[in-house]
Design an enzyme around this catalytic site. Structure first.
Site, PDB file in Angstrom:
ATOM      1  N   LYS A   1       3.374   1.077  -3.478  1.00 38.22           N
ATOM      2  CA  LYS A   1       2.897   1.090  -4.547  1.00 38.22           C
ATOM      3  C   LYS A   1       3.614   1.541  -5.760  1.00 38.22           C
ATOM      4  O   LYS A   1       3.748   1.014  -6.866  1.00 38.22           O
ATOM      5  CB  LYS A   1       1.337   1.386  -4.798  1.00 38.22           C
ATOM      6  CG  LYS A   1       0.450   0.851  -3.724  1.00 38.22           C
ATOM      7  CD  LYS A   1      -1.058   1.304  -4.253  1.00 38.22           C
ATOM      8  CE  LYS A   1      -1.794   0.853  -3.110  1.00 38.22           C
ATOM      9  NZ  LYS A   1      -3.287   1.201  -3.452  1.00 38.22           N
TER      10      LYS A   1
ATOM     11  N   ARG B   1      -9.376  20.555  -4.967  1.00 35.94           N
ATOM     12  CA  ARG B   1      -9.063  21.650  -4.167  1.00 35.94           C
ATOM     13  C   ARG B   1      -7.903  22.312  -4.877  1.00 35.94           C
ATOM     14  O   ARG B   1      -8.085  23.476  -4.921  1.00 35.94           O
ATOM     15  CB  ARG B   1      -8.919  21.404  -2.657  1.00 35.94           C
ATOM     16  CG  ARG B   1      -8.153  22.299  -1.915  1.00 35.94           C
ATOM     17  CD  ARG B   1      -8.166  21.863  -0.417  1.00 35.94           C
ATOM     18  NE  ARG B   1      -6.982  21.038  -0.321  1.00 35.94           N
ATOM     19  CZ  ARG B   1      -6.625  20.350   0.609  1.00 35.94           C
ATOM     20  NH1 ARG B   1      -7.114  20.640   1.842  1.00 35.94           N
ATOM     21  NH2 ARG B   1      -5.797  19.427   0.788  1.00 35.94           N
ATOM     22  N   THR B   2      -6.724  21.580  -5.182  1.00 37.93           N
ATOM     23  CA  THR B   2      -5.699  22.173  -5.873  1.00 37.93           C
ATOM     24  C   THR B   2      -6.095  21.707  -7.440  1.00 37.93           C
ATOM     25  O   THR B   2      -5.698  20.936  -7.845  1.00 37.93           O
ATOM     26  CB  THR B   2      -4.511  21.273  -5.312  1.00 37.93           C
ATOM     27  OG1 THR B   2      -4.454  21.305  -3.969  1.00 37.93           O
ATOM     28  CG2 THR B   2      -3.083  22.018  -5.786  1.00 37.93           C
TER      29      THR B   2
ATOM     30  N   THR C   1       0.677  -1.201  -0.011  1.00 40.41           N
ATOM     31  CA  THR C   1       0.051   0.096   0.007  1.00 40.41           C
ATOM     32  C   THR C   1       0.926   1.235  -0.042  1.00 40.41           C
ATOM     33  O   THR C   1       2.267   1.207  -0.046  1.00 40.41           O
ATOM     34  CB  THR C   1      -1.152  -0.018   1.105  1.00 40.41           C
ATOM     35  OG1 THR C   1      -1.968   0.896   0.840  1.00 40.41           O
ATOM     36  CG2 THR C   1      -0.613   0.102   2.485  1.00 40.41           C
TER      37      THR C   1
ATOM     38  N   GLY D   1      -3.627  10.348  -5.751  1.00 43.29           N
ATOM     39  CA  GLY D   1      -3.307   9.085  -6.029  1.00 43.29           C
ATOM     40  C   GLY D   1      -4.551   8.452  -6.485  1.00 43.29           C
ATOM     41  O   GLY D   1      -4.677   7.926  -7.580  1.00 43.29           O
ATOM     42  N   ALA D   2      -5.457   8.332  -5.541  1.00 40.03           N
ATOM     43  CA  ALA D   2      -6.602   7.474  -5.917  1.00 40.03           C
ATOM     44  C   ALA D   2      -7.557   8.326  -7.319  1.00 40.03           C
ATOM     45  O   ALA D   2      -8.136   7.447  -7.853  1.00 40.03           O
ATOM     46  CB  ALA D   2      -7.536   7.378  -4.668  1.00 40.03           C
TER      47      ALA D   2
HETATM   48  P1  ATR Z   1      -5.019   9.208  -2.065  1.00 40.17           P
HETATM   49  O1  ATR Z   1      -3.966   8.137  -2.249  1.00 40.17           O
HETATM   50  O2  ATR Z   1      -6.009   8.800  -0.975  1.00 40.17           O
HETATM   51  O3  ATR Z   1      -5.498   9.899  -3.133  1.00 40.17           O
HETATM   52  P2  ATR Z   1      -3.683  11.647  -1.930  1.00 40.17           P
HETATM   53  O4  ATR Z   1      -2.841  11.582  -3.220  1.00 40.17           O
HETATM   54  O5  ATR Z   1      -2.815  12.408  -0.791  1.00 40.17           O
HETATM   55  O6  ATR Z   1      -4.255  10.572  -1.198  1.00 40.17           O
HETATM   56  O7  ATR Z   1      -5.006  12.825  -2.259  1.00 40.17           O
HETATM   57  C1  ATR Z   1      -5.826  13.259  -1.423  1.00 40.17           C
HETATM   58  C2  ATR Z   1      -7.115  14.021  -2.014  1.00 40.17           C
HETATM   59  O8  ATR Z   1      -8.045  14.219  -1.037  1.00 40.17           O
HETATM   60  C3  ATR Z   1      -6.520  15.033  -3.004  1.00 40.17           C
HETATM   61  O9  ATR Z   1      -7.512  15.205  -3.968  1.00 40.17           O
HETATM   62  C4  ATR Z   1      -6.703  16.482  -2.019  1.00 40.17           C
HETATM   63  O10 ATR Z   1      -6.858  17.581  -2.517  1.00 40.17           O
HETATM   64  P3  ATR Z   1      -5.471  18.295  -2.966  1.00 40.17           P
HETATM   65  O11 ATR Z   1      -4.863  17.735  -4.150  1.00 40.17           O
HETATM   66  O12 ATR Z   1      -5.945  19.906  -3.233  1.00 40.17           O
HETATM   67  O13 ATR Z   1      -4.583  18.178  -1.664  1.00 40.17           O
HETATM   68  C5  ATR Z   1      -7.966  15.754  -1.267  1.00 40.17           C
HETATM   69  N1  ATR Z   1      -8.313  16.221   0.035  1.00 40.17           N
HETATM   70  C6  ATR Z   1      -7.814  16.217   1.278  1.00 40.17           C
HETATM   71  N2  ATR Z   1      -8.129  16.876   2.156  1.00 40.17           N
HETATM   72  C7  ATR Z   1      -9.018  17.629   1.654  1.00 40.17           C
HETATM   73  C8  ATR Z   1     -10.012  18.827   1.988  1.00 40.17           C
HETATM   74  N3  ATR Z   1      -9.761  19.230   3.427  1.00 40.17           N
HETATM   75  N4  ATR Z   1     -10.740  19.422   1.189  1.00 40.17           N
HETATM   76  C9  ATR Z   1     -10.791  19.032  -0.121  1.00 40.17           C
HETATM   77  N5  ATR Z   1      -9.817  17.987  -0.685  1.00 40.17           N
HETATM   78  C10 ATR Z   1      -9.046  17.512   0.141  1.00 40.17           C
END
Ligand code: ATR
Length: 279
Positions: A47, A152-153, A43, A130-131
């Site tokens: 990965k 968000r970004t 995980t 990532g997901a």
């Molecule tokens: P994962 O492997 O679970 O996808 P990740 O790559 O860290 O983990 O991605 C987390 C996702 O959740 C991203 O889309 C992130 O938004 P950002 O790209 O803007 O960081 C989103 N996310 C996490 N916390 C958030 C929040 N408080 N509000 C909106 N989006 C959030």
């Protein structure tokens, strides 16, 4: 889930969890090979790291850019064979064969848990981490009709859209919420909703939750995030990410054992493990 599946197949195996530092992943995998493990799951962050060193990459790992399942294989005659099929006293080289079972699990769960065929569907996807990236690419590969990427970004959503533009140019992909306020599927792939204090990742001024025919949240703990609760209360059919976790594990067990996995046994074990016994 895996131990229940293994037992139901009558295999004398055990599935164990190990916490491995990223810097020592290679050593850990080499050690598992030396001990003639059948396979391992990986995980985050392993990965992506495993892509660099597994000796054989399955098409699924190559296409989705991540390895969540490794099968150890030994040499038999001219070819490589899963260790599960070699005699217990096999001595010889062992190679690592990397697969990805996550991406297909998204499609299977959408299909079996929500009755969705992504082909031609209009999808709003929240999250481009990532997901979210893998979900977007996998949906594009499935021939989704229109895809709206919200993050968000914004730059990350832009970058996923650019990748889809290159790899799946026929897919109609946009960044931001659709102006027409309806979709076949609204899918949360952000991690927002995991913590008790989290709210919903959806901006309901931009897109009403009941504008979606179906709502899926990749988060499975809590079983009902604020996002899913809002959807259910608005009368929308919902599912959480437990199905994704289940189907990636089902596929991994099939890759290791070469046999169909006992899905319902694994589902019951997973549910009991994550949510507690139900009776
Ligand atoms: P994962 O492997 O679970 O996808 P990740 O790559 O860290 O983990 O991605 C987390 C996702 O959740 C991203 O889309 C992130 O938004 P950002 O790209 O803007 O960081 C989103 N996310 C996490 N916390 C958030 C929040 N408080 N509000 C909106 N989006 C959030």
């Amino acid at each position: 889930m895996q131990n229940a599946g293994i037992a139901a197949l009558g295999l004398d195996w055990r599935y164990l969890a190990a916490d491995v530092e990223a810097a020592r992943l290679r050593e850990a995998v080499d050690g598992a090979a030396a001990m003639k493990f059948i396979g391992v799951n990986l995980t985050v962050p392993h990965k992506l790291l495993a892509m660099e060193f597994v000796e054989e990459l399955d098409e699924t790992a190559r296409v989705w850019g991540a390895v969540n399942t490794i099968r150890f294989e030994g040499r038999l005659d001219e070819g490589w064979t899963p260790l599960a099929r070699l005699p217990i006293d096999y001595e010889g080289p062992v190679r690592t064969h990397g697969f990805n079972t996550d991406a297909d699990a998204i499609i299977r769960s959408l299909n079996e848990d929500l009755g969705i065929d992504p082909r031609g569907a209009r999808v709003v996807l929240l999250g481009a981490g990532g997901a979210g990236r893998v979900a977007a690419l996998r949906l594009a590969a499935e021939g989704v009709g229109e895809l709206f990427l919200v993050n968000r970004t914004v730059e990350k959503a832009e970058s996923v859209r650019a990748e889809i533009g290159e790899r799946y140019p026929a897919v109609n992909c946009h960044v931001g919420y659709p102006k027409e306020r309806h979709a076949d599927l609204l899918l949360n792939a952000t991690s927002f909703g995991l913590r008790p204090e989290d709210g919903s990742p959806l901006d309901e001024d931009a897109f009403p939750i009941d504008g979606a025919s179906r709502v899926y949240d990749m988060i499975y703990r809590p079983a009902e995030t604020p996002f899913l609760k809002r959807a259910r209360e608005a009368g929308v059919r919902t599912a959480n990410g437990l199905g994704m976790l289940l189907y990636q594990g089902v596929k991994a067990l099939e890759i290791w054992s070469g046999r169909p996995a006992p899905v319902e046994t694994m589902r019951a074990a997973l549910q009991a493990n994550v949510y507690g016994p139900t009776d």
